[in-house]
Scaffold this motif. Sequence first.
Motif, short mmCIF file in Angstrom:
data_model
loop_
_atom_site.label_atom_id
_atom_site.label_comp_id
_atom_site.label_asym_id
_atom_site.label_seq_id
_atom_site.Cartn_x
_atom_site.Cartn_y
_atom_site.Cartn_z
N SER A 160 -22.34 31.14 58.91
CA SER A 160 -22.78 29.79 59.24
C SER A 160 -21.56 28.97 59.63
CB SER A 160 -23.52 29.18 58.04
OG SER A 160 -23.98 27.87 58.31
N SER A 161 -21.57 27.68 59.37
CA SER A 161 -20.46 26.79 59.74
C SER A 161 -20.63 25.46 59.05
CB SER A 161 -20.45 26.58 61.26
OG SER A 161 -19.62 25.49 61.62
N SER A 162 -19.53 24.75 58.87
CA SER A 162 -19.62 23.39 58.32
C SER A 162 -20.36 22.47 59.30
CB SER A 162 -18.23 22.82 58.03
OG SER A 162 -17.45 22.75 59.20
N SER A 163 -20.49 22.89 60.54
CA SER A 163 -21.27 22.11 61.51
C SER A 163 -22.72 21.94 61.07
CB SER A 163 -21.21 22.77 62.89
OG SER A 163 -19.92 22.68 63.44
N HIS A 164 -23.18 22.78 60.15
CA HIS A 164 -24.56 22.64 59.68
C HIS A 164 -24.80 21.26 59.06
CE1 HIS A 164 -23.13 23.26 55.51
NE2 HIS A 164 -24.26 22.69 55.18
N LEU A 165 -23.71 20.61 58.63
CA LEU A 165 -23.83 19.29 58.02
C LEU A 165 -24.40 18.27 59.00
CD1 LEU A 165 -20.35 19.21 56.23
CD2 LEU A 165 -22.58 19.57 55.12
N ARG A 166 -24.28 18.54 60.30
CA ARG A 166 -24.68 17.57 61.32
C ARG A 166 -26.18 17.54 61.61
NH1 ARG A 166 -20.47 16.00 65.01
NH2 ARG A 166 -18.43 16.71 64.27
N THR A 192 -27.43 25.70 60.41
CA THR A 192 -28.29 25.47 59.26
C THR A 192 -29.27 26.62 59.10
OG1 THR A 192 -28.14 23.05 59.28
CG2 THR A 192 -30.14 23.99 58.36
N ALA A 193 -29.80 27.09 60.23
CA ALA A 193 -30.74 28.22 60.19
C ALA A 193 -30.07 29.46 59.62
CB ALA A 193 -31.28 28.50 61.59
N ASN A 194 -28.79 29.69 59.93
CA ASN A 194 -28.07 30.83 59.36
C ASN A 194 -28.00 30.76 57.85
OD1 ASN A 194 -25.64 30.91 62.08
ND2 ASN A 194 -27.59 31.99 61.91
N ALA A 195 -27.78 29.56 57.31
CA ALA A 195 -27.73 29.40 55.86
C ALA A 195 -29.12 29.55 55.24
CB ALA A 195 -27.13 28.04 55.50
N ALA A 211 -28.46 41.99 48.81
CA ALA A 211 -27.88 40.67 48.57
C ALA A 211 -27.59 40.00 49.91
CB ALA A 211 -26.61 40.78 47.75
N VAL A 212 -28.03 38.77 50.08
CA VAL A 212 -27.85 38.05 51.34
C VAL A 212 -27.22 36.69 51.03
CG1 VAL A 212 -28.94 37.32 53.48
CG2 VAL A 212 -30.02 39.10 52.09
N ASN A 213 -26.08 36.42 51.63
CA ASN A 213 -25.38 35.15 51.45
C ASN A 213 -24.86 34.64 52.78
OD1 ASN A 213 -25.18 34.66 48.37
ND2 ASN A 213 -24.54 36.80 48.58
N SER A 214 -24.58 33.34 52.85
CA SER A 214 -24.03 32.74 54.06
C SER A 214 -22.67 32.13 53.77
CB SER A 214 -24.99 31.67 54.61
OG SER A 214 -25.11 30.59 53.68
#
Length: 314
Positions: A160-166, A192-195, A211-214
Amino acid sequence: MTDTAPISTPFTAESTAEEVIGGIDLTGRRAVVTGGASGIGAETARALAGAGAQVTLAVRDTEAGRRKAAEMAAATGNEQIRVARLDLADRRSVAGFLAAWEGPLNILVNNAGVMASPEVRTPEGWELQFATNHLGHFALAVGLHRALAAAGGARVVSVSSSSHLRSPVVFEDIHFRRRAYDPWTAYAQSKTANALFAVGAWERWESDGIAVNSLMPGAIRTRLQRHVTEEELERLRAEAGGDAPAWKTPGQGAATSVLLATSSLLEGVGGRYFEDCNEAPLHEPGSERGVAPHAVDPEAAARLWQVSVETLTA
């Protein structure tokens, strides 16, 4: 977020993939890394191969993939590095990759991506960043579910990315058919979808031992930014002020992916979001760090799963 204590490790933002995987033996394990021919995908694949895994670089450009595979084999002494074509925005390409896969799969790293591209649509009319970053990886992971379950204790890593915050996933207009297209909003929604994928997949696949994590890899200069000018990057960093993350090397950028893919510290852990090799706290306003509640919301994850299935089977 879960109610349990956040996962912490001895590793930090400065740790490299090589350091994180030190002492881990992956002999006999099989891994797939999407976008494994460049950037942090290549560093992730190199670390896995260096630990003895059989690694498949799933890439659009197979010629570049073969060059990178040869470099990795020379650097690691591991000849079990394969290349397979995969265009995540093309349903036929994903289906072809799945049809060719045989046997169990221990590690799947959903790493490939498109960042802040001009408005482009797939033949189905899907917005390119959502189609590539989420829908293609969703179809790939679901299609490999049986192989992952057969491996026992498999790991799926969603970059994912910190860009998900947007932006959350705007379910009312995912593909920008009514709202004006904005490259960064589209990218944020896809991240956000990746997370959320990690949350939804863990809910469904925990009983299969998958186990699945982002994660947020950090700020790394790679080909991912090919649609973004230096001026735009610096503007965004200036907006973040003193909270802008320091630039990482590709090896440091791959560290959190490799941690989630291989570390015994993550046994039985799923549905969580990590940054700098540790589980991220909930985001606080004014910060560029942490995970937004909208990216780990079980209801949003369930809705996204349903929408994704319906979209891919329509």
